[in-house]
Design a protein around this motif. Structure first.
Motif, PDB file in Angstrom:
ATOM      1  N   ASN A 265     -24.444  -0.643   4.832  1.00  0.00           N
ATOM      2  CA  ASN A 265     -24.405  -2.140   4.638  1.00  0.00           C
ATOM      3  C   ASN A 265     -24.882  -2.901   3.256  1.00  0.00           C
ATOM      4  O   ASN A 265     -25.050  -3.878   3.139  1.00  0.00           O
ATOM      5  CB  ASN A 265     -25.485  -2.542   5.892  1.00  0.00           C
ATOM      6  CG  ASN A 265     -24.864  -2.180   7.352  1.00  0.00           C
ATOM      7  OD1 ASN A 265     -23.577  -2.161   7.487  1.00  0.00           O
ATOM      8  ND2 ASN A 265     -25.556  -1.692   8.141  1.00  0.00           N
ATOM      9  N   ASP A 266     -25.305  -2.013   2.479  1.00  0.00           N
ATOM     10  CA  ASP A 266     -25.674  -2.610   1.209  1.00  0.00           C
ATOM     11  C   ASP A 266     -24.546  -3.264   0.517  1.00  0.00           C
ATOM     12  O   ASP A 266     -23.602  -2.783   0.316  1.00  0.00           O
ATOM     13  CB  ASP A 266     -26.422  -1.593   0.116  1.00  0.00           C
ATOM     14  CG  ASP A 266     -27.660  -1.146   0.546  1.00  0.00           C
ATOM     15  OD1 ASP A 266     -28.515  -1.809   1.299  1.00  0.00           O
ATOM     16  OD2 ASP A 266     -28.223  -0.108   0.201  1.00  0.00           O
ATOM     17  N   LYS A 267     -24.797  -4.527  -0.209  1.00  0.00           N
ATOM     18  CA  LYS A 267     -23.853  -5.128  -0.822  1.00  0.00           C
ATOM     19  C   LYS A 267     -24.161  -5.400  -2.433  1.00  0.00           C
ATOM     20  O   LYS A 267     -25.146  -5.354  -2.611  1.00  0.00           O
ATOM     21  CB  LYS A 267     -23.811  -6.867  -0.289  1.00  0.00           C
ATOM     22  CG  LYS A 267     -23.456  -6.689   1.162  1.00  0.00           C
ATOM     23  CD  LYS A 267     -23.548  -8.385   1.746  1.00  0.00           C
ATOM     24  CE  LYS A 267     -22.845  -8.511   3.150  1.00  0.00           C
ATOM     25  NZ  LYS A 267     -22.879  -9.948   3.807  1.00  0.00           N
ATOM     26  N   ASP A 268     -23.115  -5.269  -2.878  1.00  0.00           N
ATOM     27  CA  ASP A 268     -23.124  -5.445  -4.497  1.00  0.00           C
ATOM     28  C   ASP A 268     -22.994  -6.686  -4.946  1.00  0.00           C
ATOM     29  O   ASP A 268     -23.280  -7.886  -3.934  1.00  0.00           O
ATOM     30  CB  ASP A 268     -22.239  -4.477  -5.082  1.00  0.00           C
ATOM     31  CG  ASP A 268     -20.781  -5.093  -4.951  1.00  0.00           C
ATOM     32  OD1 ASP A 268     -20.631  -6.110  -4.416  1.00  0.00           O
ATOM     33  OD2 ASP A 268     -19.760  -4.505  -5.145  1.00  0.00           O
ATOM     34  N   ALA A 269     -23.044  -6.948  -6.107  1.00  0.00           N
ATOM     35  CA  ALA A 269     -23.219  -8.515  -6.488  1.00  0.00           C
ATOM     36  C   ALA A 269     -21.902  -9.414  -6.124  1.00  0.00           C
ATOM     37  O   ALA A 269     -21.942 -10.681  -6.147  1.00  0.00           O
ATOM     38  CB  ALA A 269     -23.346  -8.479  -8.074  1.00  0.00           C
ATOM     39  N   LYS A 270     -20.848  -8.475  -5.917  1.00  0.00           N
ATOM     40  CA  LYS A 270     -19.727  -9.104  -5.382  1.00  0.00           C
ATOM     41  C   LYS A 270     -19.504  -9.498  -3.846  1.00  0.00           C
ATOM     42  O   LYS A 270     -18.613  -9.973  -3.205  1.00  0.00           O
ATOM     43  CB  LYS A 270     -18.291  -8.626  -6.116  1.00  0.00           C
ATOM     44  CG  LYS A 270     -18.363  -8.550  -7.448  1.00  0.00           C
ATOM     45  CD  LYS A 270     -17.050  -7.790  -7.697  1.00  0.00           C
ATOM     46  CE  LYS A 270     -16.682  -7.946  -9.368  1.00  0.00           C
ATOM     47  NZ  LYS A 270     -15.578  -7.243  -9.921  1.00  0.00           N
ATOM     48  N   GLY A 271     -20.628  -8.992  -3.147  1.00  0.00           N
ATOM     49  CA  GLY A 271     -20.467  -8.868  -1.869  1.00  0.00           C
ATOM     50  C   GLY A 271     -20.006  -7.847  -0.869  1.00  0.00           C
ATOM     51  O   GLY A 271     -19.585  -7.970   0.115  1.00  0.00           O
TER      52      GLY A 271
ATOM     53  N   GLY B 102     -25.797  -4.037  -8.562  1.00  0.00           N
ATOM     54  CA  GLY B 102     -26.064  -3.898  -7.216  1.00  0.00           C
ATOM     55  C   GLY B 102     -25.158  -2.657  -6.377  1.00  0.00           C
ATOM     56  O   GLY B 102     -25.330  -2.838  -5.136  1.00  0.00           O
ATOM     57  N   ARG B 103     -24.923  -1.918  -7.247  1.00  0.00           N
ATOM     58  CA  ARG B 103     -24.102  -0.764  -6.421  1.00  0.00           C
ATOM     59  C   ARG B 103     -25.053   0.342  -6.442  1.00  0.00           C
ATOM     60  O   ARG B 103     -25.560   0.805  -7.191  1.00  0.00           O
ATOM     61  CB  ARG B 103     -22.887  -0.482  -7.180  1.00  0.00           C
ATOM     62  CG  ARG B 103     -21.859  -1.680  -6.939  1.00  0.00           C
ATOM     63  CD  ARG B 103     -20.603  -1.079  -7.692  1.00  0.00           C
ATOM     64  NE  ARG B 103     -19.387  -2.329  -7.494  1.00  0.00           N
ATOM     65  CZ  ARG B 103     -18.880  -2.843  -8.635  1.00  0.00           C
ATOM     66  NH1 ARG B 103     -19.400  -2.508  -9.690  1.00  0.00           N
ATOM     67  NH2 ARG B 103     -18.340  -3.844  -8.487  1.00  0.00           N
ATOM     68  N   THR B 104     -24.811   1.027  -5.074  1.00  0.00           N
ATOM     69  CA  THR B 104     -25.699   2.309  -4.872  1.00  0.00           C
ATOM     70  C   THR B 104     -24.939   3.519  -5.241  1.00  0.00           C
ATOM     71  O   THR B 104     -23.350   3.524  -5.314  1.00  0.00           O
ATOM     72  CB  THR B 104     -26.126   2.399  -3.402  1.00  0.00           C
ATOM     73  OG1 THR B 104     -24.990   2.411  -2.798  1.00  0.00           O
ATOM     74  CG2 THR B 104     -26.945   1.401  -3.064  1.00  0.00           C
ATOM     75  N   PRO B 105     -25.430   4.729  -5.209  1.00  0.00           N
ATOM     76  CA  PRO B 105     -24.244   5.845  -5.499  1.00  0.00           C
ATOM     77  C   PRO B 105     -23.407   5.755  -4.112  1.00  0.00           C
ATOM     78  O   PRO B 105     -22.087   6.395  -4.479  1.00  0.00           O
ATOM     79  CB  PRO B 105     -25.299   7.063  -5.200  1.00  0.00           C
ATOM     80  CG  PRO B 105     -26.542   6.595  -5.653  1.00  0.00           C
ATOM     81  CD  PRO B 105     -26.671   4.924  -5.228  1.00  0.00           C
TER      82      PRO B 105
END
Length: 314
Positions: A251-257, A224-227
């Motif tokens: 504001n994009d969240k990865d799998a860990k929030g 779930g991470r962006t560049p």
């Protein structure tokens, strides 16, 4: 009187022959004059019946420790902190997705001669010691190794020859039969991986090239991470600005929030965090400006209306 002196002398001589036992358990003299050790005492036993460890400090590993990870293809070394003995290989790979900038699905981990480490196994299972070196390799299929090496190097001319744009003539054994949407998806995935790694390493020219040729800065790695997440983690301020200018979201969240902002804060990347914060408020001010103009026009209209009514009354 003489008899009394002889009795005292005899008592003194007897006392010398029977020397008092030294304190502290010193060896007793034997008749031949040589020392004899005291009988060995059995080791103290614990409540469970087993003898205690000789040195508990040597047997107990720290609860949290650091491991080093060597990216074999490039020779780069990364430190992963906050590791635990019960940490799974998958959790370690998720952390490397951020710290090494290599997407989770391209990672292949090895330790000593144990072969590929399975995701659901733990560091304790593989006897990973604090400070140990784990090898990180890239899966050798579909041209991914070459692409990762070019992205780490940050040379746009190398990347342009490795299938990161739709007009590329680059083909692999796997992709040579792709057509239309399947081909576009394959190219898009490669462009994203290249953008992810170059953003992590801070290669501004390569990031610019990839964004101009269609790389999507809103795409995400398998965790779930962006560049922008990895640029923020490394404090790559110029890349942060460039990604934000092409639509990246703080504001994009990865799998860990975690968002790029929270990652920058956690890793003490104050400069990068400040850049994102300023971008956020500039965006807010741009969206607020039309509303302010409308409100000003509204109040002007209200005032002019009041004025006209006053004139009518007169």
């Amino acid at each position: 009187a003489g008899a009394m002196r002889r009795a005292a002398a005899g008592a003194a001589g007897g006392g010398g022959a029977r020397a008092a036992r030294p304190a502290g358990g010193a060896p007793r003299p034997d008749p031949a004059g040589g020392p004899q050790p005291l009988p060995a005492q059995p080791p103290a036993r614990t409540r469970g019946g087993d003898p205690p460890a000789a040195s508990p400090a040597l047997d107990v590993a720290p609860d949290v420790f650091v491991v080093r990870v060597l990216l074999e293809e490039t020779g780069e070394m990364f430190r992963v902190t906050d590791c635990r003995s019960d940490m799974t290989v998958r959790e370690l790979k998720e952390e490397l997705d951020l710290m090494a900038g290599i997407p989770f699905n391209l990672q292949r981990l090895q330790y000593l001669d144990q072969g590929v480490l399975m995701d659901d196994s733990t560091l304790k299972f593989h006897d990973v010691v604090p400070g140990g070196i784990i090898s990180l390799c890239i899966w050798h299929y579909d041209g991914w190794t070459e692409l990762v090496l070019a992205a780490v190097d940050g040379d746009p001319s190398k990347l342009s020859r490795l299938g990161v744009a739709e007009d590329s003539f680059y083909r692999t054994t796997n992709s040579q039969h792709f057509e239309d949407e399947q081909w576009k998806d394959w190219i898009s995935q490669r462009a994203f991986v290249a953008l992810y790694i170059t953003s992590h390493r801070g290669h501004l020219d390569a990031v610019q090239y990839l964004l101009e040729h269609g790389a999507n800065c809103l795409s995400k790695s398998p965790v779930g991470r962006t560049p922008l997440h990895v640029a923020a983690a490394m404090g790559q301020s110029d890349c942060i600005d460039l990604l934000l200018s092409h639509g990246a979201s703080i504001n994009d969240k990865d799998a860990k929030g975690e968002t790029p902002m929270s990652i920058a804060r956690r890793l003490h990347r104050e400069h990068g965090e400040r850049r994102m914060f300023l971008h956020y408020w500039k965006a807010k001010s741009r969206t607020a400006a039309p509303t302010d103009l409308i409100m000003r026009k509204f109040f002007r209209g209200v005032r002019s209306g009041f004025g006209s009514k006053k004139k009518n009354r007169t």
